[in-house]
Design a protein around this motif. Structure first.
Motif, PDB file in Angstrom:
ATOM      1  N   PHE A 138       0.715  -1.224  -0.041  1.00  0.00           N
ATOM      2  CA  PHE A 138       0.153   0.459   0.221  1.00  0.00           C
ATOM      3  C   PHE A 138       1.049   1.290  -0.235  1.00  0.00           C
ATOM      4  O   PHE A 138       1.656   1.667   0.485  1.00  0.00           O
ATOM      5  N   ILE A 139       0.540   2.464  -0.173  1.00  0.00           N
ATOM      6  CA  ILE A 139       1.153   3.674  -0.060  1.00  0.00           C
ATOM      7  C   ILE A 139      -0.353   4.613   0.459  1.00  0.00           C
ATOM      8  O   ILE A 139      -1.284   4.320  -0.261  1.00  0.00           O
ATOM      9  N   ARG A 168       7.730   4.815  -8.202  1.00  0.00           N
ATOM     10  CA  ARG A 168       7.220   5.303  -9.113  1.00  0.00           C
ATOM     11  C   ARG A 168       6.066   6.125  -9.098  1.00  0.00           C
ATOM     12  O   ARG A 168       5.738   6.692  -9.553  1.00  0.00           O
ATOM     13  N   GLU A 169       5.210   5.054  -8.313  1.00  0.00           N
ATOM     14  CA  GLU A 169       3.683   5.722  -8.492  1.00  0.00           C
ATOM     15  C   GLU A 169       3.378   6.477  -7.375  1.00  0.00           C
ATOM     16  O   GLU A 169       2.449   7.505  -6.878  1.00  0.00           O
ATOM     17  N   ALA A 170       4.368   6.309  -6.058  1.00  0.00           N
ATOM     18  CA  ALA A 170       4.838   7.351  -5.511  1.00  0.00           C
ATOM     19  C   ALA A 170       4.629   9.103  -5.665  1.00  0.00           C
ATOM     20  O   ALA A 170       4.242   9.964  -5.352  1.00  0.00           O
ATOM     21  N   MET A 178       2.044  10.416  -7.608  1.00  0.00           N
ATOM     22  CA  MET A 178       0.776  11.355  -6.530  1.00  0.00           C
ATOM     23  C   MET A 178       1.545  12.023  -6.446  1.00  0.00           C
ATOM     24  O   MET A 178       0.204  12.669  -5.716  1.00  0.00           O
ATOM     25  N   GLY A 179       2.607  12.831  -6.466  1.00  0.00           N
ATOM     26  CA  GLY A 179       2.975  14.365  -5.728  1.00  0.00           C
ATOM     27  C   GLY A 179       3.610  14.228  -4.107  1.00  0.00           C
ATOM     28  O   GLY A 179       3.988  14.850  -4.735  1.00  0.00           O
ATOM     29  N   PHE A 180       4.185  12.130  -4.082  1.00  0.00           N
ATOM     30  CA  PHE A 180       4.789  12.305  -2.998  1.00  0.00           C
ATOM     31  C   PHE A 180       6.230  13.189  -3.508  1.00  0.00           C
ATOM     32  O   PHE A 180       6.996  12.193  -3.948  1.00  0.00           O
TER      33      PHE A 180
END
Length: 165
Positions: free
Chosen positions: A68-69, A106-108, A111-113
């Motif tokens: 999860f993130i 990459r996903e983070a 998402m703008g993290f």
């Protein structure tokens, strides 16, 4: 592993994800979740609270891992994310944790993290500590005796951090 696929977790995946999480948390050696957490409690923590949850499969085979993130903190700390990863016992040592961590970074970013923080990496989970360090995370704090390991008693835990991008 022939063709691993990492994709967003759907509610239909939960019956395959729950046994992996239950076995991991019952072991009491890597996660702070109570070994007797209910399915509803873990569903809320793993599927409902995060910004996104993912599963790993080898083709059409069973779920081999999940992560999860979520934002590590609300408001002014929400640019730093937190992730949790679980790999099925039969799939450990095959690069899935590494693939999930790289995917999550990459996903983070998408998402703008701006950074990723692991809040409670159990010091005796040496394989994970080495992997996170290899992937660029640094131990930024040691929390003395912060984890109640079911077999070893009180052990240290690490806060690990990486700036993304």
């Amino acid at each position: 592993m022939s063709q691993i696929q990492i994709r967003r977790c759907e509610e239909a995946d939960w019956p395959a994800v729950w046994p992996l999480l239950r076995a991991t948390f019952e072991a009491g050696d890597t996660y702070a979740f109570s070994p007797d957490s209910t399915e509803a409690e873990i569903h809320a923590a793993w599927m409902e609270a995060p910004r996104a949850t993912y599963v790993v499969r080898d083709g059409e085979g069973p779920v081999l891992g999940t992560y999860f993130i979520k934002a590590n903190q609300p408001g002014l700390g929400s640019h730093v994310c937190n992730c949790g990863y679980v790999v099925a016992p039969e799939a450990q040592g095959q690069g899935l944790a590494s693939a999930m961590c790289e995917h999550s970074q990459r996903e983070a970013l998408a998402m703008g993290f701006l950074a990723m923080q692991f809040n409670l990496v159990v010091s005796t989970n040496e394989r994970a500590v080495r992997l996170w360090q290899r992937l660029g995370f640094e131990v930024v704090a040691t929390l003395p005796r912060a984890f109640r390991h079911l077999r070893l008693g009180l052990v240290d835990a690490f806060v690990m951090f990486k700036t993304l991008g």
